[in-house]
Structures are given as C-alpha cells and as structure tokens.
Design an enzyme around this catalytic site. Structure first.
Site, PDB file in Angstrom:
ATOM      1  N   ARG A 192       0.774  -1.178  -0.023  1.00  0.00           N
ATOM      2  CA  ARG A 192       0.050   0.098   0.096  1.00  0.00           C
ATOM      3  C   ARG A 192       0.910   1.285  -0.072  1.00  0.00           C
ATOM      4  O   ARG A 192       0.488   2.175  -0.877  1.00  0.00           O
ATOM      5  CB  ARG A 192      -0.878   0.112   1.339  1.00  0.00           C
ATOM      6  CG  ARG A 192      -2.130  -0.883   1.093  1.00  0.00           C
ATOM      7  CD  ARG A 192      -2.711  -1.542   2.383  1.00  0.00           C
ATOM      8  NE  ARG A 192      -1.749  -2.529   2.743  1.00  0.00           N
ATOM      9  CZ  ARG A 192      -1.962  -3.870   2.306  1.00  0.00           C
ATOM     10  NH1 ARG A 192      -2.831  -4.057   1.748  1.00  0.00           N
ATOM     11  NH2 ARG A 192      -0.912  -4.641   2.812  1.00  0.00           N
ATOM     12  N   THR A 193       1.833   1.279   0.899  1.00  0.00           N
ATOM     13  CA  THR A 193       2.580   2.577   1.081  1.00  0.00           C
ATOM     14  C   THR A 193       3.179   2.912  -0.256  1.00  0.00           C
ATOM     15  O   THR A 193       3.152   3.844  -0.780  1.00  0.00           O
ATOM     16  CB  THR A 193       3.492   2.648   2.129  1.00  0.00           C
ATOM     17  OG1 THR A 193       2.870   2.043   3.637  1.00  0.00           O
ATOM     18  CG2 THR A 193       4.439   3.732   2.427  1.00  0.00           C
TER      19      THR A 193
ATOM     20  N   LYS B 284      26.722  -2.796  -1.671  1.00  0.00           N
ATOM     21  CA  LYS B 284      28.091  -2.568  -1.939  1.00  0.00           C
ATOM     22  C   LYS B 284      29.022  -2.051  -0.481  1.00  0.00           C
ATOM     23  O   LYS B 284      30.094  -1.663  -0.855  1.00  0.00           O
ATOM     24  CB  LYS B 284      28.205  -1.865  -3.141  1.00  0.00           C
ATOM     25  CG  LYS B 284      27.973  -2.426  -4.349  1.00  0.00           C
ATOM     26  CD  LYS B 284      28.361  -1.465  -5.469  1.00  0.00           C
ATOM     27  CE  LYS B 284      27.555  -2.105  -6.899  1.00  0.00           C
ATOM     28  NZ  LYS B 284      27.891  -1.233  -8.120  1.00  0.00           N
TER      29      LYS B 284
ATOM     30  N   ARG C 271      11.556   3.422   3.281  1.00  0.00           N
ATOM     31  CA  ARG C 271      11.206   2.460   4.290  1.00  0.00           C
ATOM     32  C   ARG C 271      12.372   1.745   4.954  1.00  0.00           C
ATOM     33  O   ARG C 271      13.202   1.444   3.700  1.00  0.00           O
ATOM     34  CB  ARG C 271       9.992   1.771   3.694  1.00  0.00           C
ATOM     35  CG  ARG C 271       9.727   0.535   4.673  1.00  0.00           C
ATOM     36  CD  ARG C 271       8.632  -0.099   4.579  1.00  0.00           C
ATOM     37  NE  ARG C 271       7.340   0.410   5.067  1.00  0.00           N
ATOM     38  CZ  ARG C 271       6.130   0.234   4.675  1.00  0.00           C
ATOM     39  NH1 ARG C 271       5.833  -1.410   4.330  1.00  0.00           N
ATOM     40  NH2 ARG C 271       5.056   1.037   5.080  1.00  0.00           N
TER      41      ARG C 271
ATOM     42  N   HIS D 218       5.648   5.736  11.281  1.00  0.00           N
ATOM     43  CA  HIS D 218       4.906   5.770   9.953  1.00  0.00           C
ATOM     44  C   HIS D 218       3.888   7.041   9.956  1.00  0.00           C
ATOM     45  O   HIS D 218       2.855   6.825   9.597  1.00  0.00           O
ATOM     46  CB  HIS D 218       4.096   4.532   9.858  1.00  0.00           C
ATOM     47  CG  HIS D 218       3.688   4.163   8.479  1.00  0.00           C
ATOM     48  ND1 HIS D 218       4.015   5.227   7.288  1.00  0.00           N
ATOM     49  CD2 HIS D 218       3.399   2.786   7.847  1.00  0.00           C
ATOM     50  CE1 HIS D 218       3.776   4.295   6.246  1.00  0.00           C
ATOM     51  NE2 HIS D 218       3.320   2.971   6.399  1.00  0.00           N
TER      52      HIS D 218
HETATM   53  C1  NCD Z   1       1.769  -0.979   7.973  1.00  0.00           C
HETATM   54  C2  NCD Z   1       3.316  -0.773   8.117  1.00  0.00           C
HETATM   55  O1  NCD Z   1       4.204  -1.367   7.275  1.00  0.00           O
HETATM   56  O2  NCD Z   1       3.749  -0.467   9.026  1.00  0.00           O
HETATM   57  N1  NCD Z   1       1.220  -1.241   6.970  1.00  0.00           N
HETATM   58  C3  NCD Z   1       1.266  -0.025   6.162  1.00  0.00           C
HETATM   59  O3  NCD Z   1       2.109   0.769   5.723  1.00  0.00           O
HETATM   60  N2  NCD Z   1      -0.095   0.224   5.612  1.00  0.00           N
HETATM   61  C4  NCD Z   1       1.287  -2.077   8.973  1.00  0.00           C
HETATM   62  C5  NCD Z   1       2.009  -3.311   9.104  1.00  0.00           C
HETATM   63  O4  NCD Z   1       3.117  -3.786   8.566  1.00  0.00           O
HETATM   64  O5  NCD Z   1       1.793  -4.156   9.891  1.00  0.00           O
END
Ligand code: NCD
Length: 288
Positions: free
Chosen positions: A51-52, A81, A102, A130
């Site tokens: 999703r993100t 590397k 991320r 997040h």
């Molecule tokens: C979450 C995350 O990555 O923190 N998912 C998201 O970004 N919608 C929740 C999760 O991984 O459980």
C-alpha cells in the site's frame, strides 16, 4: 515543507490544508492531473510494502509526475556494496524532488535524511513511526465522524512493535479517549487506558473505533507473547451501529474474512484514502 520523519511534524494547520487538497482531488481529479508535471518521486524500500509504495507512486503519477522506484533496496541499491544510507540518500536526492524511504531500523532514516537535498518522507522505520499512515488514518476517522470530540478508540494487536499506532496516537486530539488492549508485560506506557486483551469483547459495545494491527512477527523478540485476539463478525455486530473497524493492513488472521462484509469495516477504504491523502501531501509539498 521539509523532511517528514515523525507525525509530530504535522501542525493542525498543515493537516487541514492536506485534507482540504485531498477532498478537492477526490472531487475534481482532472483539475490536478498535470499539477506536478516534471517532478520525480523516488522510492527506496528496504522492507516489503504494498500500500505505502504503490499509493505514493500512484499519487505522483496521477498528479502528472514520475517515479523512480527501488522496491528491493536491500538487494539492489549500493547499500549491498557497503554504501551508507547517508550516501545513498545524498545521491538519490540529486535525481529526484522527494524521496520516500522505508527501513527496518528505527531512526536510521532520520539520521540519513540530513544528507538529502530534497524532502525525505519516512515510509515506516522499524517499530518507530509511519507518519503518512497516521495522516490517512486520521483522514478516515474525520471523514466518518465529521467531529473528533468525544470519540473513543481501542488499539489491539501488536502494541509494542506497531509503528502505525505510535504515529497515529501523536495525531489524535486530546478529546479522543485512547484504550490499549495488551497481551504482555512490555507494553508501551505512553498514553491511554491499558486493558488486558481478554477484556476487548466487553469494551466493543462502548467504543467508536477499533484499530487493529497484525503481530509484527519480523520484529518480535524471542519469547515475546504475541496477540491472539481475533475479531469475528458476531463480535463486530456488538459494536455501535456507526462504530468503525480500522487496520493499516496487511492483516493476518486477526480479522475474520466475514467481517469484510460488515458496514463497520473501513480498512480497505483506509487504503484507498491513502491515495487521496498522499496526493494532497505531495501537491502541498511540491506545487510551485
Ligand atoms: C503497516 C506498516 O508497514 O507499518 N502497513 C502499512 O504501511 N499500511 C502495517 C504493518 O506492516 O503491519
């Protein structure tokens, strides 16, 4: 606008502006479809994401911009590397207008962001934060209830390792009552009423929002007592008629599939709202 590393970054005024754009974009998408022409979003993901990453990239594309994407940055970027995240961000920021990153380690993105020449958005760092998930969660709550006064929200699942709960709590106004259902001793003590997981069912008829999370098994330490609560449709039907069920997704088995048909289930709407909110955010950050 500069780096978005924590939900603390957002002021009430900024949130209002982003939500205003998100609503306008949802209503008049065509008016916005060339607004970020020529801009480039770079995504560097050192952890899995559906999703993100996609909603950020779709947001950029729908605003007329372009994306450079590295979904397997651990394997495919120069980190492999031996390059530091600092140097990687410094380099990638020369080709882009915004970076979404991320990483499995808490706080590492914040340190490395200092070396970037363009805004860095934290797309999730370990069990820390997040921030843009918190934005879309708040948007979903606001859309449904219109007001944030006198609501109560019950958090369930993995409260120790969930970064989405940590960020959302920072954005909730004081008028919202926070309840956290825990299943182990090492829960976070920050805010709200702490209840044992066994009491969730008795709270269901009285709350407005249940915000569920999956066990973050990739982060749980050995001997950690995982959550075993599963929401069934019968339980969901005991909630108030206008109460809502939220989850950042992905889910494991903590929400029974039958709950998806319940009118209170909002988790896929939440994911959809991620598109509008991220479009609103990118528009606010990058428009000329
Ligand atoms: C979450 C995350 O990555 O923190 N998912 C998201 O970004 N919608 C929740 C999760 O991984 O459980």
């Amino acid at each position: 606008m500069w780096h978005i590393l924590t939900a603390d970054y957002f002021t009430k005024q900024q949130i209002d502006k982003i939500f205003f754009h998100a609503n306008a974009i949802k209503e008049y998408p065509k008016w916005f479809n060339q607004k970020l022409t020529g801009k480039v979003l770079g995504s560097l993901f050192f952890e899995p994401s559906t999703r993100t990453r996609w909603s950020f990239e779709a947001a950029m594309l729908k605003l007329g911009g372009n994306c450079l994407t590295e979904s397997q940055a651990k394997e495919n970027s120069s980190i492999k590397k031996g390059e530091s995240l600092e140097d990687t961000l410094k380099t990638c920021s020369q080709y882009t207008d915004v970076l979404v990153v991320r990483h499995p380690k808490s706080d590492l993105i914040s340190q490395a962001a200092k070396y970037s020449n363009v805004p860095v958005i934290n797309g999730g760092d370990g069990c820390n934060e997040h921030p843009t998930q918190a934005l879309l969660d708040l948007y979903t709550i606001t859309q449904h209830f219109q007001t944030l006064n006198n609501l109560s929200i019950l958090f369930t699942g993995d409260l120790v390792y969930s970064r989405t709960i940590r960020s959302l709590v920072k954005l909730l106004p004081k008028g919202i009552r926070i309840i956290k259902a825990v299943c182990n001793e090492t829960h976070s003590q920050e805010d709200g009423l702490i209840i044992p997981e066994e009491e969730i069912v008795s709270y269901l008829p009285h709350i407005d929002i249940i915000y569920m999370t999956r066990n973050q098994s990739e982060r749980q330490s050995e001997g950690y007592k995982a959550s075993s609560f599963i929401l069934t449709n019968e339980m969901a039907n005991r909630m108030k008629n206008d109460a809502i069920i939220m989850h950042p997704l992905p889910r494991n088995n903590e929400i029974d599939k039958k709950v998806d048909e319940n009118h209170r289930a909002k988790y896929f709407l939440q994911a959809k709202n991620g598109l509008w909110v991220r479009m609103g955010l990118l528009y606010e950050m990058l428009r000329n």
